[in-house]
Design a protein around this motif. Structure first.
Motif, PDB file in Angstrom:
ATOM      1  N   TRP A 144      29.928  50.865  14.500  1.00 42.37           N
ATOM      2  CA  TRP A 144      29.058  49.902  13.585  1.00 42.37           C
ATOM      3  C   TRP A 144      28.932  50.368  12.072  1.00 42.37           C
ATOM      4  N   ARG A 154      16.745  41.810  10.716  1.00 42.46           N
ATOM      5  CA  ARG A 154      16.528  43.422  11.133  1.00 42.46           C
ATOM      6  C   ARG A 154      16.460  43.854   9.886  1.00 42.46           C
ATOM      7  N   ASP A 157      32.637  42.555  21.287  1.00 42.47           N
ATOM      8  CA  ASP A 157      32.047  43.232  19.934  1.00 42.47           C
ATOM      9  C   ASP A 157      32.544  44.192  20.028  1.00 42.47           C
ATOM     10  N   TYR A 158      31.887  45.089  19.181  1.00 41.77           N
ATOM     11  CA  TYR A 158      32.646  46.398  19.103  1.00 41.77           C
ATOM     12  C   TYR A 158      31.629  47.992  19.794  1.00 41.77           C
ATOM     13  N   HIS A 159      31.487  46.816  20.950  1.00 39.68           N
ATOM     14  CA  HIS A 159      31.372  48.337  22.168  1.00 39.68           C
ATOM     15  C   HIS A 159      32.087  48.297  22.911  1.00 39.68           C
ATOM     16  N   TYR A 179      26.504  54.363  23.546  1.00 44.32           N
ATOM     17  CA  TYR A 179      25.832  53.419  22.764  1.00 44.32           C
ATOM     18  C   TYR A 179      25.243  53.719  21.589  1.00 44.32           C
ATOM     19  N   SER A 186      18.112  39.868  21.770  1.00 50.64           N
ATOM     20  CA  SER A 186      18.127  40.205  20.538  1.00 50.64           C
ATOM     21  C   SER A 186      19.301  40.506  19.477  1.00 50.64           C
ATOM     22  N   GLY A 187      19.440  39.957  18.670  1.00 45.30           N
ATOM     23  CA  GLY A 187      20.739  40.200  17.893  1.00 45.30           C
ATOM     24  C   GLY A 187      21.509  38.312  17.895  1.00 45.30           C
ATOM     25  N   GLY A 188      22.743  39.203  16.937  1.00 41.68           N
ATOM     26  CA  GLY A 188      23.581  37.950  16.838  1.00 41.68           C
ATOM     27  C   GLY A 188      24.238  37.158  18.021  1.00 41.68           C
ATOM     28  N   LEU A 189      24.479  38.394  19.042  1.00 42.12           N
ATOM     29  CA  LEU A 189      25.728  38.231  19.478  1.00 42.12           C
ATOM     30  C   LEU A 189      25.001  37.286  20.870  1.00 42.12           C
ATOM     31  N   ASN A 200      28.106  43.622  26.072  1.00 41.07           N
ATOM     32  CA  ASN A 200      27.108  45.038  26.019  1.00 41.07           C
ATOM     33  C   ASN A 200      25.576  45.032  27.002  1.00 41.07           C
ATOM     34  N   ARG A 201      24.673  44.059  25.290  1.00 41.18           N
ATOM     35  CA  ARG A 201      23.789  43.139  25.864  1.00 41.18           C
ATOM     36  C   ARG A 201      23.897  41.959  26.576  1.00 41.18           C
ATOM     37  N   ARG A 230      16.573  50.404  15.888  1.00 45.54           N
ATOM     38  CA  ARG A 230      16.758  51.148  15.698  1.00 45.54           C
ATOM     39  C   ARG A 230      16.584  51.866  16.172  1.00 45.54           C
ATOM     40  N   ASN A 257      27.196  52.610  17.952  1.00 53.40           N
ATOM     41  CA  ASN A 257      25.405  52.473  17.255  1.00 53.40           C
ATOM     42  C   ASN A 257      25.485  54.133  16.905  1.00 53.40           C
ATOM     43  N   HIS A 264      31.962  40.247  16.492  1.00 52.79           N
ATOM     44  CA  HIS A 264      31.301  39.865  15.808  1.00 52.79           C
ATOM     45  C   HIS A 264      30.776  40.241  14.010  1.00 52.79           C
ATOM     46  N   ILE A 265      31.228  41.371  14.633  1.00 55.91           N
ATOM     47  CA  ILE A 265      30.950  42.049  13.036  1.00 55.91           C
ATOM     48  C   ILE A 265      31.556  42.075  12.426  1.00 55.91           C
TER      49      ILE A 265
HETATM   50  C1  G6P Z   1      23.539  42.325  15.484  1.00 56.48           C
HETATM   51  C2  G6P Z   1      25.309  41.829  15.554  1.00 56.48           C
HETATM   52  C3  G6P Z   1      25.990  42.057  17.388  1.00 56.48           C
HETATM   53  C4  G6P Z   1      25.926  42.490  17.938  1.00 56.48           C
HETATM   54  C5  G6P Z   1      24.366  43.178  17.754  1.00 56.48           C
HETATM   55  C6  G6P Z   1      24.207  44.201  18.523  1.00 56.48           C
HETATM   56  O1  G6P Z   1      23.099  41.097  15.950  1.00 56.48           O
HETATM   57  O2  G6P Z   1      25.500  40.806  14.881  1.00 56.48           O
HETATM   58  O3  G6P Z   1      27.110  41.504  17.055  1.00 56.48           O
HETATM   59  O4  G6P Z   1      26.348  42.516  19.669  1.00 56.48           O
HETATM   60  O5  G6P Z   1      23.530  43.484  16.607  1.00 56.48           O
HETATM   61  O6  G6P Z   1      22.424  44.634  18.783  1.00 56.48           O
HETATM   62  P1  G6P Z   1      21.917  45.618  19.684  1.00 56.48           P
HETATM   63  O7  G6P Z   1      20.293  45.676  19.468  1.00 56.48           O
HETATM   64  O8  G6P Z   1      22.766  45.407  21.170  1.00 56.48           O
HETATM   65  O9  G6P Z   1      22.477  47.042  19.958  1.00 56.48           O
END
Ligand code: G6P
Length: 566
Positions: free
Chosen positions: A151, A355, A215-217, A142, A68-71, A46-47, A393, A147, A239-240
């Protein structure tokens, strides 16, 4: 990062023995087997690794920042390790302008964006493709399905008496958001895959495509992709967390089956930990009637294909991180932080960097600190808790309510103290350099998520800390399977246990801190991002040869840790 401290507790760490040349050669051989000459891995998420913003003054009118974020934190360096075409959603107006420029025949515009990418992702062999989605599709996919719904389900964040409600809004978002977005990304991936394959054909060594969905997207993207490219070898990595099967029973049957079947359209389903892999196999066994599962072998037979389920714990790139930790941006912040700390009488530092959202469990972290201060009032002078916090978010009501609750507790702890005397210092976590700076100077790092797929802060802290930091870590973070024996582990809901662990960490003799840190560093350096990727490449190559993936089961260190009697 070695021994660059301020003289208080810093030291030189002997380098971890690892034959990087051999590792690199092994990876290069695998990449060559899989991609031939001129082929590329297609990564879809996604990102994307860069977020573009409009910025009048710059060439091309754009500025690029790391997503940003883990991925993205994990994958931003991927192009150093393999030739990558990365397909992502154009999430901002700037992304859409960049996408447009990349597609356009207008050479100056195109090359302005290309050079911006090169500058922002140096030394990488990476091609970016940003896929635009209609706003109404993007918002449903999204903002409603991924989310918070998926999530929340996967992090077990719902109080099930109150949510989720699978109502018209959610069903509409599933049909007119999540599905079409997944299809659009599958189409874009198929395009990129076609291009990669043609490049290998042109050089006389044709290879079918390798697609890495993230990932979950993107749970249902492979359904379409498999139709478009039956020859592709597809790996989906989540990733989650993948929660136990009963969590999924909250969802309508059709939806859970579609999620499972989307993943079963892949060749390999990758999870962060072996526990999640086992949960996934159970989920398939429960919801996909025509699938046959082999629990011990972690494979699923479904509609004439065999799908392997494996754990690939994600990690960081230690060299890239080390270079960043020593960069001017981080060092500047370290200097300023140290000055502030000295001005406050040189207290020791507990650090958290995450976060501000419910799964990270900051609220209980501060409640634990409050309990510790009540127990040991002198620590009000001797310790500060630095929270490098980024907002996240905010439009999701649960997030806003949670952030307000966290701020309430921080205000209560800080009462009316003057800024530097306040026990909790909140710093801006949208600034990644600040997070790394705080980790460099930490004595204790608290990572206490309720549930977390992996948690890279735990791994970063272990690598960049200069004062022999002690890691206090939730058992429910994926990272605990690797680090539990040398971190101080806690149960995420255990506020008193967390207070005790913080106290123990602050009181720990330096010899013990060093030994624990050395073990954790060794382990993270060993199982780094390169290892994560190579493990997948090895399994993909095995699948191509029609063999079983060779990656071994990983140990679960949590099982080795003795609980303290209550
Ligand atoms: C976290 C999760 C990642 C996920 C990300 C999405 O960092 O660990 O697996 O992809 O959130 O964040 P975003 O800001 O892109 O919605």
């Amino acid at each position: 990062v070695t021994g660059q401290g301020d003289g208080s507790g810093s030291r030189t760490e002997p380098p971890i023995e690892r034959d990087q040349t051999a590792d690199r050669a092994a990876r290069a051989a695998l990449l060559h087997e899989l991609l031939g000459d001129g082929g590329r891995l297609v990564v879809v998420s996604n990102r994307g690794p860069l977020t573009f913003e409009e910025h009048g003054a710059t060439p091309g009118g754009l500025r690029a920042e790391r997503g940003s974020g883990g991925l993205v934190t994990a994958l931003a360096e991927l192009g150093r390790h393999a030739p990558v075409t990365w397909v992502a959603v154009a999430m901002t107006a700037g992304d859409r302008i960049a996408a447009d420029a990349l597609e356009s025949g207008d050479q100056p515009r195109r090359s302005a964006v290309l050079s911006l990418i090169r500058e922002s992702l140096p030394d990488q062999d990476i091609t970016l493709r940003y896929q635009s989605l209609e706003t109404r599709v993007f918002e449903r996919y999204y903002g409603v399905v991924a989310n918070p719904f998926l999530w929340f389900v996967q992090h077990q964040m719902y109080a099930s008496a109150y949510g989720p409600n699978v109502d018209d809004t959610l069903l509409d978002a599933w049909r007119h958001g999540y599905r079409p977005a997944n299809e659009a990304l599958a189409n874009a991936a198929a395009d990129a895959a076609g291009e990669a394959t043609r490049a290998t054909e042109a050089r006389g060594n044709p290879r079918p495509p390798i697609v890495l969905l993230q990932d979950y997207h993107l749970y249902v993207a492979a359904t379409r992709l498999r139709q478009l490219r039956p020859d592709a070898t597809i790996l989906h990595f989540t990733h989650i967390p993948w929660p136990p099967v009963d969590q999924w029973r909250l969802l309508p049957q059709g939806m859970r089956r579609a999620l499972c079947e989307g993943l079963l359209a892949c060749d390999i389903v990758g999870m962060q930990t072996d526990r999640y892999a086992a949960n996934f196999v159970d989920t398939v066994a429960s919801f996909v009637r025509d699938a046959r599962v082999d629990r011990a072998g972690r494979t699923v037979a479904w509609r004439g294909r065999r799908i392997r389920v494996r754990a690939y714990p994600i990690s960081v790139d230690p060299d890239g991180l080390g270079a960043f930790a020593r960069s001017a941006a981080v060092t500047e912040r370290v200097t300023a932080l140290r000055a502030r700390v000295r001005g406050a009488g040189s207290p020791r530092l507990i650090v958290r960097a995450d976060r501000l959202e419910p799964s990270k469990n900051a609220l209980r972290g501060f409640l634990a600190y409050e309990a510790l201060l009540a127990q040991r009032p002198e620590l009000r002078r001797e310790v500060r808790f630095i929270a490098v916090q980024s907002t996240s978010r905010e439009h999701v009501p649960e997030y806003a309510a949670y952030a307000a609750a966290v701020h309430g507790v921080i205000e209560r702890i800080n009462a009316n103290a003057a800024a530097d005397e306040q026990p909790v210092w909140v710093l801006d976590g949208s600034d990644y350099a600040m997070a790394i700076a705080a980790m460099r100077v930490a004595d204790v790092v608290l990572v206490n998520p309720v549930y977390d797929g992996m948690n890279l802060v735990a791994k970063e802290a272990v690598l960049v800390g200069e004062r022999d930091p002690v890691l206090v870590l939730s058992e429910t973070a994926g990272a605990a399977e690797q680090l539990a024996t040398d971190a101080l582990t806690i149960a995420p809901a255990d506020v008193i246990g967390t207070a005790d662990a913080l106290e123990r960490a602050l009181d720990m003799p330096v010899g013990e801190r060093r030994t624990r840190l050395r073990h954790m560093r060794g382990s993270v350096r060993q199982e780094d991002l390169d290892w994560w990727l190579t493990r997948q490449l090895r399994d993909l190559a095995a699948v191509r040869r029609g063999a079983l993936p060779p990656s071994r089961r990983l140990r679960d260190n949590i099982r080795k840790v003795e609980g303290i009697e209550v």
